[in-house]
Motif scaffolding. Structure first.
Motif, mmCIF file in Angstrom:
data_model
loop_
_atom_site.group_PDB
_atom_site.id
_atom_site.type_symbol
_atom_site.label_atom_id
_atom_site.label_comp_id
_atom_site.label_asym_id
_atom_site.label_seq_id
_atom_site.Cartn_x
_atom_site.Cartn_y
_atom_site.Cartn_z
ATOM 1 N N PRO A 233 51.263 18.632 9.667
ATOM 2 C CA PRO A 233 51.691 17.247 9.406
ATOM 3 C C PRO A 233 52.895 16.885 10.282
ATOM 4 N N ALA A 234 52.661 16.723 11.578
ATOM 5 C CA ALA A 234 53.758 16.561 12.540
ATOM 6 C C ALA A 234 54.244 15.127 12.672
ATOM 7 N N GLU A 235 53.481 14.150 12.152
ATOM 8 C CA GLU A 235 53.807 12.726 12.317
ATOM 9 C C GLU A 235 53.983 12.411 13.805
ATOM 10 N N ALA A 236 53.073 12.896 14.599
ATOM 11 C CA ALA A 236 53.204 12.833 16.054
ATOM 12 C C ALA A 236 52.715 11.505 16.618
ATOM 13 N N ALA A 237 53.414 11.040 17.637
ATOM 14 C CA ALA A 237 52.968 9.903 18.429
ATOM 15 C C ALA A 237 52.440 10.370 19.778
ATOM 16 N N TRP A 238 53.143 11.351 20.393
ATOM 17 C CA TRP A 238 52.715 11.924 21.669
ATOM 18 C C TRP A 238 52.980 13.426 21.669
ATOM 19 N N GLY A 260 55.384 25.431 15.092
ATOM 20 C CA GLY A 260 55.047 26.803 15.425
ATOM 21 C C GLY A 260 53.555 27.007 15.600
ATOM 22 N N ARG A 261 53.188 27.753 16.629
ATOM 23 C CA ARG A 261 51.774 28.041 16.880
ATOM 24 C C ARG A 261 51.228 29.142 15.982
ATOM 25 N N SER A 262 52.086 29.959 15.400
ATOM 26 C CA SER A 262 51.622 31.075 14.583
ATOM 27 C C SER A 262 51.458 30.730 13.119
ATOM 28 N N ASP A 263 52.071 29.611 12.678
ATOM 29 C CA ASP A 263 52.005 29.279 11.257
ATOM 30 C C ASP A 263 51.882 27.780 10.975
ATOM 31 N N ALA A 264 51.867 26.935 12.032
ATOM 32 C CA ALA A 264 51.745 25.479 11.897
ATOM 33 C C ALA A 264 52.903 24.862 11.123
ATOM 34 N N ARG A 265 54.027 25.544 11.078
ATOM 35 C CA ARG A 265 55.190 25.019 10.370
ATOM 36 C C ARG A 265 56.159 24.368 11.349
ATOM 37 N N ILE A 266 56.858 23.354 10.845
ATOM 38 C CA ILE A 266 57.839 22.668 11.679
ATOM 39 C C ILE A 266 59.061 23.559 11.847
ATOM 40 N N ARG A 267 59.393 23.859 13.107
ATOM 41 C CA ARG A 267 60.529 24.740 13.401
ATOM 42 C C ARG A 267 61.836 23.945 13.418
ATOM 43 N N TRP A 268 61.833 22.799 14.062
ATOM 44 C CA TRP A 268 63.032 21.958 14.121
ATOM 45 C C TRP A 268 62.647 20.551 14.540
#
Length: 470
Positions: A233-238, A260-268
């Protein structure tokens, strides 16, 4: 028979049991009775799987193995592979014999666990096209080549540049969403509907494709098949860039975020004082612990990929959008100048010599790093510079190239788009800068080129064409 076993997925505790079975000399392999004895379970090991579907599956596998190993029963017609044989041994007690009670847990988890969203098959090898030779009569110097396939009208008007990834080329589909076509013949391989293609897409180690969902989620797909994998759930635009650790995005509220690519968690997630708003969005590259973001107003900002902290910046590098390129520990930036900067601290390594055209210093187009050289178009003229010091040496292009488009290298040439009404794709000998052939586009309003696997992919409006190389 001819190589060494690949042990990557075999637990260390099992290697001493399995290794003898793979001995190249048949005399060194254990006899069936020794195998059965080595793989026999300890007393009471059957208590965890006495009933239920697991017990039935184990019983069937044990029967297959006994039938295969029994000297009085021929194994003709019994289709049990080595993989199933080893699995059958495990079902009969291998893991209990070597790792105690963990075997029962493993067998239960094999029947109940969900697919691992972060495991994916290794990337297929890029199918390379044949390189043409004028000496062998494959083409005539100065005459346009016959396309390998296309043009095919498959791109959406707002599609970003096509992305070749091994055996497919990915782009925004004409009907919306994302599409991947075979690089060999241009035929449709797969499509994904709920993708906002203008948000861009990235290759993750040539195995996964990362894209922006219509709801702002970060989506991933197996490049070769289109199988959906993990989402965030990155709320990404680009999308900005990716490295081995994370995917970097610009959020809908114009912040930079690492997933993160290993866990799909937001790092920062960090805010930048520079502008990230615009029709096409900012650009980015990642390498050596740095994320270099080119903002829409021509500034460049470098962030530490571990925490998003700003490390260095470069103001007013361009009047338009900078398209940075990274090679080793250096980032190359186009715009008012073509400059090479250290990724770590932004320190200038060199800035290309100014070439005045009609008394003016025209801007530089996107840089392309190839071998020991950097290629870029200044104004209308492609140039080759030494990566080490920015010197041009004795080589400069003898023909005009496109100011806005990139240069790509493939085969023995580099390729660019002549920025004229005809919009020709030009192939120039990389050694001497001489024109080898020109390919006139049928749809010249908007153009872009990219290359991989001895193919040059040409975009003209909504059409895609694959050209051969020499």
């Amino acid at each position: 028979m001819h190589g060494e076993p690949v042990w990557d997925d075999v637990p260390e505790t099992l290697r001493t049991l399995i290794a003898p079975l793979l001995a190249k000399d048949p005399a060194a392999r254990p006899a069936p009775d020794a195998i059965v004895k080595s793989f026999a379970p300890p007393r009471g090991a059957d208590r965890d799987w006495r009933r239920g579907p697991v017990a039935e599956d184990i019983k069937k596998r044990e029967e297959d193995v006994r039938a295969l190993l029994a000297p009085t029963q021929p194994s003709v017609g019994l289709q049990v592979s080595r993989r199933r044989l080893l699995t059958g041994f495990a079902a009969g007690g291998t893991l209990l014999a070597t790792a105690g009670g963990t075997a029962a847990w493993l067998l239960r988890s094999q029947t109940t666990k969900k697919p691992d969203l972060f495991a994916f098959p290794p990337a297929v090898k890029t199918p390379a096209a044949r390189v043409l030779s004028a000496d062998e009569g494959d083409f005539v110097v100065g005459e346009p080549p016959k396309p390998l396939w296309g043009p095919v009208r498959v791109l959406h008007a707002d599609s970003p540049a096509p992305l070749p990834v091994r055996d497919v080329i990915v782009f925004g589909a004409a009907a919306g969403g994302l599409a991947a076509h075979n690089v060999v013949d241009g035929k449709r391989r797969w499509a994904a509907a709920d993708v906002h293609a203008p948000g861009r897409y990235l290759s993750l180690s040539d195995c996964l494709i990362a894209a922006v969902g219509t709801d702002g989620k970060l989506l991933t797909f197996v490049a070769s098949t289109g199988e959906p994998k993990w989402t965030a759930p990155a709320e990404a635009a680009w999308l900005l860039a990716a490295d081995d650790e994370a995917v970097y995005v610009v959020t809908k509220d114009r912040r930079v975020r690492a997933v993160g690519r290993s866990d799909a968690r937001i790092r920062w997630t960090v805010e930048l004082s520079a502008s990230l708003a615009g029709k096409t969005g900012p650009r980015g590259v990642a390498g050596r612990g740095r994320l270099v973001v080119a903002t829409v107003d021509g500034d460049v900002v470098a962030l530490d990929t571990s925490d998003g902290r700003k490390v260095w910046d470069l103001r007013s590098q361009s009047e338009g959008l900078v398209r940075p390129a990274v090679a080793d520990d250096t980032v190359y930036l186009n715009g008012r100048t073509l400059t090479a900067r250290a990724l770590a601290d932004g320190k200038e390594r060199w800035t290309a010599e100014v070439k005045l055209v009609s008394g003016e210093n025209p801007p530089w187009g996107p840089p392309m790093v190839h071998g020991q050289f950097v290629f870029a178009v200044q104004g209308d003229w492609p140039r080759r510079l030494n990566r080490g010091d920015g010197s041009t040496g004795e080589w400069e292009a003898l023909y005009k190239g496109g100011r806005l488009g990139p240069i790509v290298a493939q085969g023995s040439g580099w390729w660019t788009i002549q920025d004229t009404a005809r919009r020709e794709v030009q192939a120039v000998d990389v050694e001497n800068g001489r024109l080898v052939w020109s390919y006139e586009q049928k749809s010249p309003k908007s153009s872009w080129i990219t290359a991989d696997g001895n193919r040059v992919f040409v975009v003209g409006d909504a059409e895609l064409t694959a050209l051969p190389v020499f």
